[in-house]
Motif scaffolding. Structure first.
Motif, PDB file in Angstrom:
ATOM      1  N   VAL A 273       0.844  -1.199   0.000  1.00 58.49           N
ATOM      2  CA  VAL A 273       0.000   0.000   0.000  1.00 58.49           C
ATOM      3  C   VAL A 273       0.880   1.250   0.000  1.00 58.49           C
ATOM      4  O   VAL A 273       0.602   2.234  -0.707  1.00 58.49           O
ATOM      5  CB  VAL A 273      -0.950  -0.014   1.213  1.00 58.49           C
ATOM      6  CG1 VAL A 273      -1.664   1.325   1.366  1.00 58.49           C
ATOM      7  CG2 VAL A 273      -1.960  -1.139   1.066  1.00 58.49           C
ATOM      8  N   GLN A 274       1.962   1.225   0.767  1.00 66.15           N
ATOM      9  CA  GLN A 274       2.874   2.366   0.783  1.00 66.15           C
ATOM     10  C   GLN A 274       3.516   2.571  -0.588  1.00 66.15           C
ATOM     11  O   GLN A 274       3.687   3.713  -1.041  1.00 66.15           O
ATOM     12  CB  GLN A 274       3.953   2.173   1.844  1.00 66.15           C
ATOM     13  CG  GLN A 274       3.432   2.270   3.266  1.00 66.15           C
ATOM     14  CD  GLN A 274       4.531   2.139   4.305  1.00 66.15           C
ATOM     15  OE1 GLN A 274       5.650   1.744   4.002  1.00 66.15           O
ATOM     16  NE2 GLN A 274       4.204   2.469   5.540  1.00 66.15           N
ATOM     17  N   TYR A 275       3.873   1.489  -1.266  1.00 62.16           N
ATOM     18  CA  TYR A 275       4.421   1.600  -2.626  1.00 62.16           C
ATOM     19  C   TYR A 275       3.416   2.284  -3.551  1.00 62.16           C
ATOM     20  O   TYR A 275       3.767   3.138  -4.373  1.00 62.16           O
ATOM     21  CB  TYR A 275       4.742   0.213  -3.190  1.00 62.16           C
ATOM     22  CG  TYR A 275       6.021  -0.408  -2.697  1.00 62.16           C
ATOM     23  CD1 TYR A 275       7.193   0.327  -2.562  1.00 62.16           C
ATOM     24  CD2 TYR A 275       6.064  -1.758  -2.383  1.00 62.16           C
ATOM     25  CE1 TYR A 275       8.363  -0.258  -2.115  1.00 62.16           C
ATOM     26  CE2 TYR A 275       7.230  -2.361  -1.937  1.00 62.16           C
ATOM     27  CZ  TYR A 275       8.371  -1.610  -1.812  1.00 62.16           C
ATOM     28  OH  TYR A 275       9.524  -2.202  -1.373  1.00 62.16           O
ATOM     29  N   ALA A 455       3.723   7.896  11.139  1.00 68.15           N
ATOM     30  CA  ALA A 455       3.233   7.920   9.754  1.00 68.15           C
ATOM     31  C   ALA A 455       2.567   9.245   9.404  1.00 68.15           C
ATOM     32  O   ALA A 455       2.396   9.570   8.224  1.00 68.15           O
ATOM     33  CB  ALA A 455       2.258   6.770   9.532  1.00 68.15           C
ATOM     34  N   ARG A 456       2.198  10.033  10.427  1.00 67.87           N
ATOM     35  CA  ARG A 456       1.604  11.352  10.173  1.00 67.87           C
ATOM     36  C   ARG A 456       2.660  12.388   9.774  1.00 67.87           C
ATOM     37  O   ARG A 456       2.316  13.491   9.340  1.00 67.87           O
ATOM     38  CB  ARG A 456       0.874  11.841  11.434  1.00 67.87           C
ATOM     39  CG  ARG A 456      -0.175  10.882  11.965  1.00 67.87           C
ATOM     40  CD  ARG A 456      -0.628  11.281  13.361  1.00 67.87           C
ATOM     41  NE  ARG A 456      -1.356  10.199  14.024  1.00 67.87           N
ATOM     42  CZ  ARG A 456      -1.455  10.048  15.330  1.00 67.87           C
ATOM     43  NH1 ARG A 456      -0.867  10.924  16.134  1.00 67.87           N
ATOM     44  NH2 ARG A 456      -2.127   9.041  15.858  1.00 67.87           N
ATOM     45  N   TYR A 457       3.914  12.052   9.934  1.00 70.99           N
ATOM     46  CA  TYR A 457       4.991  12.997   9.622  1.00 70.99           C
ATOM     47  C   TYR A 457       5.077  13.163   8.107  1.00 70.99           C
ATOM     48  O   TYR A 457       5.430  12.227   7.381  1.00 70.99           O
ATOM     49  CB  TYR A 457       6.306  12.480  10.207  1.00 70.99           C
ATOM     50  CG  TYR A 457       7.489  13.411  10.046  1.00 70.99           C
ATOM     51  CD1 TYR A 457       7.434  14.725  10.504  1.00 70.99           C
ATOM     52  CD2 TYR A 457       8.657  12.971   9.460  1.00 70.99           C
ATOM     53  CE1 TYR A 457       8.510  15.574  10.375  1.00 70.99           C
ATOM     54  CE2 TYR A 457       9.760  13.813   9.332  1.00 70.99           C
ATOM     55  CZ  TYR A 457       9.677  15.110   9.780  1.00 70.99           C
ATOM     56  OH  TYR A 457      10.748  15.959   9.650  1.00 70.99           O
ATOM     57  N   ALA A 461       7.596   8.881   3.608  1.00 73.08           N
ATOM     58  CA  ALA A 461       6.763   8.020   2.763  1.00 73.08           C
ATOM     59  C   ALA A 461       6.564   6.653   3.403  1.00 73.08           C
ATOM     60  O   ALA A 461       5.610   5.952   3.090  1.00 73.08           O
ATOM     61  CB  ALA A 461       7.408   7.855   1.391  1.00 73.08           C
ATOM     62  N   GLY A 462       7.460   6.268   4.280  1.00 72.80           N
ATOM     63  CA  GLY A 462       7.370   4.990   4.974  1.00 72.80           C
ATOM     64  C   GLY A 462       8.066   5.073   6.316  1.00 72.80           C
ATOM     65  O   GLY A 462       9.039   5.840   6.475  1.00 72.80           O
ATOM     66  N   LEU A 483      12.218   8.825   3.262  1.00 72.92           N
ATOM     67  CA  LEU A 483      11.774  10.182   2.941  1.00 72.92           C
ATOM     68  C   LEU A 483      11.204  10.259   1.532  1.00 72.92           C
ATOM     69  O   LEU A 483      11.650   9.550   0.618  1.00 72.92           O
ATOM     70  CB  LEU A 483      12.937  11.154   3.089  1.00 72.92           C
ATOM     71  CG  LEU A 483      13.553  11.253   4.491  1.00 72.92           C
ATOM     72  CD1 LEU A 483      14.735  12.221   4.484  1.00 72.92           C
ATOM     73  CD2 LEU A 483      12.510  11.698   5.512  1.00 72.92           C
ATOM     74  N   ARG A 484      10.194  11.113   1.377  1.00 73.43           N
ATOM     75  CA  ARG A 484       9.612  11.334   0.058  1.00 73.43           C
ATOM     76  C   ARG A 484      10.634  12.010  -0.856  1.00 73.43           C
ATOM     77  O   ARG A 484      11.585  12.648  -0.384  1.00 73.43           O
ATOM     78  CB  ARG A 484       8.356  12.204   0.179  1.00 73.43           C
ATOM     79  CG  ARG A 484       7.280  11.581   1.053  1.00 73.43           C
ATOM     80  CD  ARG A 484       6.001  12.404   1.024  1.00 73.43           C
ATOM     81  NE  ARG A 484       5.036  11.851   1.963  1.00 73.43           N
ATOM     82  CZ  ARG A 484       4.274  10.787   1.704  1.00 73.43           C
ATOM     83  NH1 ARG A 484       4.363  10.186   0.527  1.00 73.43           N
ATOM     84  NH2 ARG A 484       3.423  10.331   2.609  1.00 73.43           N
TER      85      ARG A 484
END
Length: 589
Positions: A273-275, A455-457, A461-462, A483-484
């Motif tokens: 789901v994160q991917y 995960a709210r940060y 991204a993960g 990181l994104r």
């Protein structure tokens, strides 16, 4: 009443997977899709019968009727699952990410007398130690395979049921699957799943999820694992729905595949789901036929993001791979919860040391747990369990049911090894694995609860949270942040973020933060916590830390108060402290 030659009564009431496969015969709707290939249910049943007849010739009598399947998600995989069901044999799902002695061990441990594979995976079988001669390895994309299968192509499921080629008459008690659980330590254990349990799981999930005959289940999770077979293939088989196959998961190909195949349902694990969420947003993200995803460990934040972006609700489910405990979602299940116990189970959340049932979890209006230090414990089933044991591992089988400690607390219960809490309304909430527990300053914490907060940060991204040993006693919290694109870690911004989280307990803030491009994952797309835990702060990526500055009786500066880079000098000094307290060996656990 028959539909396309299939008895609706026979399919819905089937007690074995073999009966479900037989019910496909005469159904000329699409049953499997793979690229440009479409196989009808009738063709799938006929192909399974041919392979079952071949099994009757190739598997030696007097030995366990086991075959290993070392394939990606290609049509041959469900064909061989169905063939094994008709023939009364069992499939051992072989993990293609295993190598050398580990791969050979898995094949030998499950007593595979035959191995089904493809040419791309043959290099994995090179070298000494393979417990099978070359003639016992069938390569499905080799011309010799088609020649070998040719004489059996005319077999029908009815003929197999009548005795032609079958090794035995399948019953609900016949072994169907031997699938390896992904334990964090030691060699994987092969859980036994019988035809009766797999058929029952297919019926139950199909009913729970509202599976229809015109549905298409997209199987993108690996079929050597129980997720895709039990939660994807079996419900489709139970309802006469179709499956669409992708050899291995691809985030970029997900939506194109869904649209191409008309997929309405998929199974997932949290990392997948994160991917998907990490792919670039597009204006047509909601232009697809998907109705539902079903899986585990997505987390409430990612589930909400997925629903907002793709318009698809993710349903978190729970059923231990071994079948010892199950939780079903009910219409009144609140967000973040999994549901209530499935019929027949007496589930409780207990202290793993004493077996005492723990207090109910109290949630604030935003759904955040307020008393996690007292409410989180191990989920046990004190009632009837469908656990069928591990193949050739009596010690591990006994460990699941014989209780804990010298007094054998909870003997006869099924101990899941998973952390949960139960809210005041009686709904169960998954928290993490017992291997993911941390003990900080004598307080028990669950890694997944901290992950849900981190995960709210926004720049992350993960997130993965895990324990590193404290130099003196217990554990310290370490977090890995993927990181994104374009994001950088700002320590002051991170401290401000932590301070703004009302459900972040005083012991939950990470002592160490590792920043990286992507989290490491296992073959089943779960975060590779063992690798993260073993590396700890001795890793090549940048690490930030909130050092303990107290050297006397004054309280130490709490983690999360401030972060600075973890330097080579810091590392040397900290390792010396571990050695001084004789705890350096714990860093390699």
């Amino acid at each position: 009443m028959a539909v396309n030659g299939t008895s609706a009564q026979g399919s819905s009431g089937a007690a074995t997977v073999a009966e479900l496969v037989q019910a496909q015969w005469g159904d000329h709707r699409a049953g499997a899709k793979y690229g440009d290939l479409v196989l009808t249910h009738h063709e799938l049943a006929g192909g399974a019968a041919a392979r079952a007849a071949l099994l009757g010739e190739l598997l030696p009598r007097g030995a366990p009727p086991h075959l290993g399947v070392l394939l990606g998600n290609v049509p041959e995989y469900p064909l061989w699952l169905s063939a094994a069901a008709l023939a009364g044999a069992a499939v051992a799902g072989i993990n293609p990410t295993r190598r050398g002695p580990e791969l050979a061990r898995d094949i030998g441990h499950t007593d595979c007398a035959l191995l089904i594979t493809e040419r791309a995976l043959l290099p994995l079988l090179a070298g000494p130690g393979l417990p099978l001669p070359p003639e016992r390895i069938l390569v499905v994309d080799d011309p010799a395979y088609r020649e070998l299968l040719g004489p059996y192509e005319g077999a029908t499921p009815g003929e197999i049921a009548a005795g032609r080629g079958a090794l035995c008459t399948p019953t609900p008690a016949s072994r169907m699957l031997l699938y390896f659980t992904s334990g964090s330590t030691g060699a994987p254990k092969a859980a036994v799943c019988t035809q009766g349990r797999l058929a029952a799981a297919g019926h139950a999930l199909a009913g729970q999820l509202g599976v229809r005959r015109d549905d298409v289940h997209y199987l993108c999770m690996p079929m050597f694992h129980g997720n895709a077979v039990i939660a994807g293939w079996a419900p489709a088989l139970a309802r006469g729905a179709a499956v669409a196959l992708r050899p291995r998961f691809s985030a970029s190909a997900f939506l194109p595949d869904v649209r191409r195949y008309g997929a309405t349902y998929f199974t997932y694990v949290g990392r997948a789901v994160q991917y998907l969420l990490a792919t670039p947003p597009a204006p047509d993200d909601r232009d697809h036929p998907l109705r539902r995803g079903f899986g585990t460990e997505a987390g409430s934040v990612d589930a909400a993001r997925f629903a907002e972006r793709f318009g698809v609700r993710l349903t978190e489910g729970y059923g231990s791979s071994e079948g010892g405990a199950a939780i079903q979602r009910t219409p009144d299940t609140p967000p973040g919860a999994i549901g209530r116990p499935a019929p027949g189970g007496d589930l409780a959340v207990v202290d793993p040391e004493t077996g005492d049932e723990l207090p109910r979890g109290r949630l604030d209006p935003a759904g955040r747990l307020l008393n996690g230090d007292r409410a989180i414990g191990e989920l046990v089933n004190r009632g009837r369990s469908s656990f069928e044991g591990y193949w050739r591992n009596a010690e591990a089988t006994a460990a699941r049911t014989r209780g804990r400690g010298e007094g054998r607390v909870g003997a006869g219960w099924y101990w899941t090894g998973d952390l949960f809490f139960r809210d005041t309304e009686g709904f169960f909430h998954f928290v993490g694995r017992t291997d993911d527990r941390l003990r900080v300053d004598s307080e028990n914490l669950a890694a997944a609860m901290i992950e849900n907060i981190l995960a709210r940060y926004a720049p992350a991204a993960g997130v993965a949270v895990y324990a590193v040993p404290d130099p003196v006693a217990g554990d310290q919290v370490m977090a890995a942040l993927a990181l994104r694109d374009g994001a950088v870690f700002d320590p002051d911004d991170f401290v401000a973020f932590l301070a703004a989280q009302p459900d972040l307990g005083t012991k939950m803030a990470p002592r160490f933060v590792r920043t990286m491009d992507a989290l490491p994952v296992t073959a089943t797309h779960k975060v590779h916590r063992v690798a993260l835990r073993r590396a700890g702060f001795r890793c090549p990526d940048p690490v930030w830390w909130s050092p303990v500055t107290s050297a006397g009786p004054a309280p130490a500066v709490p983690a999360g108060s401030a972060y600075r880079p973890f330097t080579a000098e810091d590392r040397s000094a900290l390792l010396a402290l571990y050695r001084a307290h004789d705890r350096a060996a714990l860093l390699d656990r």
